[in-house]
Design an enzyme around this catalytic site. Structure first.
Site, PDB file in Angstrom:
ATOM      1  N   GLU A  60      -5.456  -8.261  -1.579  1.00  0.00           N
ATOM      2  CA  GLU A  60      -6.169  -8.064  -0.308  1.00  0.00           C
ATOM      3  C   GLU A  60      -7.611  -7.714  -0.605  1.00  0.00           C
ATOM      4  OE1 GLU A  60      -4.796  -5.473   2.827  1.00  0.00           O
ATOM      5  OE2 GLU A  60      -2.706  -5.917   2.341  1.00  0.00           O
TER       6      GLU A  60
ATOM      7  N   GLU B 262       0.835  -1.213   0.000  1.00  0.00           N
ATOM      8  CA  GLU B 262       0.000   0.000   0.000  1.00  0.00           C
ATOM      9  C   GLU B 262       0.866   1.258   0.000  1.00  0.00           C
ATOM     10  OE1 GLU B 262      -2.781  -0.539   3.290  1.00  0.00           O
ATOM     11  OE2 GLU B 262      -4.131  -1.605   1.971  1.00  0.00           O
TER      12      GLU B 262
END
Ligand code: BG6
Length: 478
Positions: free
Chosen positions: A377, A183
């Site tokens: 994810e 991320e």
């Protein structure tokens, strides 16, 4: 039966991060990383960023659930056997940087740390599961935060280079799927977890943040080039937190605002890591805000040469934006906010549930970049109840995942090249944002609770059997 055609070899599996599951935080000569000084509880990220926080462990004041995690460090064999029973093709995990370089700046790698991951990879291969490895998942060595100021310091690039060379050389025959920074774009909102420093004054925000990003992009390009040289048959991707941005309404001012948010938050890092160039909208921003970066000779060429092979993304929700939002209620989210979307329901933690947003997002990303995508994810954090007979009937989780798998199926029909799907927290572990055990994502229940009690015993939930069937039928039976 359904109409979707997941390609042969689609990478079904689950995803985790070392700091949230391993435990053994001080075993095997491991050094402290950022997650090790994160207290338990919903205030943890605010505490970490508060002025005066000294990045030390203070057991009198706080508890530290990440220190024990779910004890994967000692129980990995049992857990991997359960993943294999579900039929996982891949398992996403991270290497804790501080198991390999405890302080981040040593010259030699720590053999005990290297040997631990050898054992994990061997166990995965024994069961026919390919590891997908995140090189840095919110696990920066605390020493680099305290002594060097995190990624604001160019020396960290050298330390990172040493780290990636050590792991590529050691695991070149064992790991074929890699990802650089988890991320990476989250640092635009909260630099402490990914970039390793806190911002205390608004006016200080942009120069150091973008400077740190530049060094991280250089480091990413170095890693990509090294990976291609050392492991020619491997693929290495970037990883972004992706929440497509909707305009609250059709007011062009709001649409422009949403577009800017989309570009800055969702595309900035991917533009650099996938296309190998700083995008024009960011250059304009630098100019208008007097941001001058230390970009050294050769950096831009390196970034151009070190572009990634695929985009890994986390997807939990979309985000709705309005330029003037004072009259509207804020939405909760995965580090990101926005305003509440009246068309969506939310999880117990207020994260809005939007499977169509995944289809929108995958199409937008593929239209823009034309490289394979990998959803690494996605999942539902929920409270689970163990019934008297021991069963855990998590139909809400099955519904959530089914709808998102359908959205991926639609995207594939739309022409998106999708490599795989690893659901977040395939086994319950410590939540990143709230430090809770009770926010559970897993197919496998772990008997561990927010007050620290529990036996750590593993138990299969209803979703375990459901996901096994999904994988067995390559997404035919949902
Ligand atoms: C992502 C992170 O932001 O979301 C994970 O990469 C995290 O580390 C996941 O666990 C879910 O968030 P949370 O706060 O519910 O654990």
């Amino acid at each position: 039966m359904n109409k979707y055609h997941f390609p042969e070899g689609f990478l079904w599996g689950g995803a985790t991060a070392a700091n949230q599951m391993e435990g053994g935080f001080d075993e095997g000569n491991k050094g402290l990383n950022i997650a090790d000084v994160l207290p338990g509880g919903k205030e943890r990220l605010n505490i970490l960023q508060s002025p005066g926080f000294n990045f030390e462990i203070d057991r009198e004041k706080y508890s530290y659930p990440n220190h024990e995690g779910i004890d994967f460090y000692h129980r990995y064999k049992e857990d991997i056997a359960l993943f294999a029973e579900m039929g996982f093709k891949v398992f996403r995990m991270s290497i804790a940087w501080t198991r390999i370089f405890p302080n981040g700046n040593e010259l030699e790698a720590n053999e005990e740390g290297l040997a631990f991951y050898d054992r994990v990879f061997d166990e995965l291969h024994k069961h026919g599961i390919e590891p997908v490895v995140t090189i840095s998942h919110y696990e920066m060595p605390v020493n680099l935060v305290k002594e060097y100021g995190g990624w604001r310091n160019r020396e960290v690039v050298t330390f990172f280079e040493r780290y990636v060379n050590a792991i590529f050389n050691r695991y070149k025959n064992k790991v074929k799927y890699w990802m650089t920074f988890n991320e990476i774009n989250s640092g635009l909102i909260m630099p402490i977890m990914g970039l390793g420093f806190a911002i205390h004054k608004e006016e200080d925000k942009y120069q150091p943040t973008f400077q740190a990003y530049h060094y991280q992009f250089v480091a990413s390009a170095i890693a990509v080039k090294a990976c291609h040289e050392i492991i020619p048959d491997a693929q290495i991707g970037c990883m972004i937190l992706y929440a497509p941005v909707y305009s609250y309404d059709s007011n062009p001012e709001n649409i422009m605002y949403a577009l800017q948010e989309e570009r800055f938050f969702n595309y900035f890092c991917a533009d650099v890591q996938v296309r190998g160039e700083y995008p024009a909208f960011v250059k304009r921003y630098f100019k208008e805000h007097n941001i001058e970066l230390d970009i050294r000779e050769g950096d831009l060429e390196l970034i151009k040469e070190g572009t990634v092979d695929y985009i890994g993304l986390s997807y939990y929700m979309s985000r709705t934006e309005k330029k003037e939002k004072s009259d509207l209620e804020n939405a909760q989210g995965n580090l990101i906010g926005g305003v509440k979307n009246p068309f969506l329901k939310a999880s117990d933690w207020g994260w809005e549930i939007d499977p169509v947003g995944l289809r929108i997002g995958l199409n937008q990303l593929y239209d823009r970049y034309q490289v394979p995508l990998f959803v690494v994810e996605n999942g539902l954090g929920a409270y689970d109840k163990v019934e008297e007979d021991g069963s855990i009937n998590d139909d809400y989780r099955i519904d959530y995942l089914r709808d998102h798998i359908r959205a991926m199926g639609e995207s594939i029909e739309d022409g998106v090249e999708l490599m795989g799907y690893t659901t977040w927290g395939c086994i319950d572990m410590v939540s990143m944002s709230s430090g809770e055990y009770s926010k559970r994502y897993g197919f496998i229940y772990v008997d561990k609770h927010d007050d620290g009690s529990g036996t750590l015993a593993r138990k299969k939930k209803k979703s375990f059997f459901w996901y096994k069937n999904v994988i067995e039928t390559n997404g035919e039976k949902l």
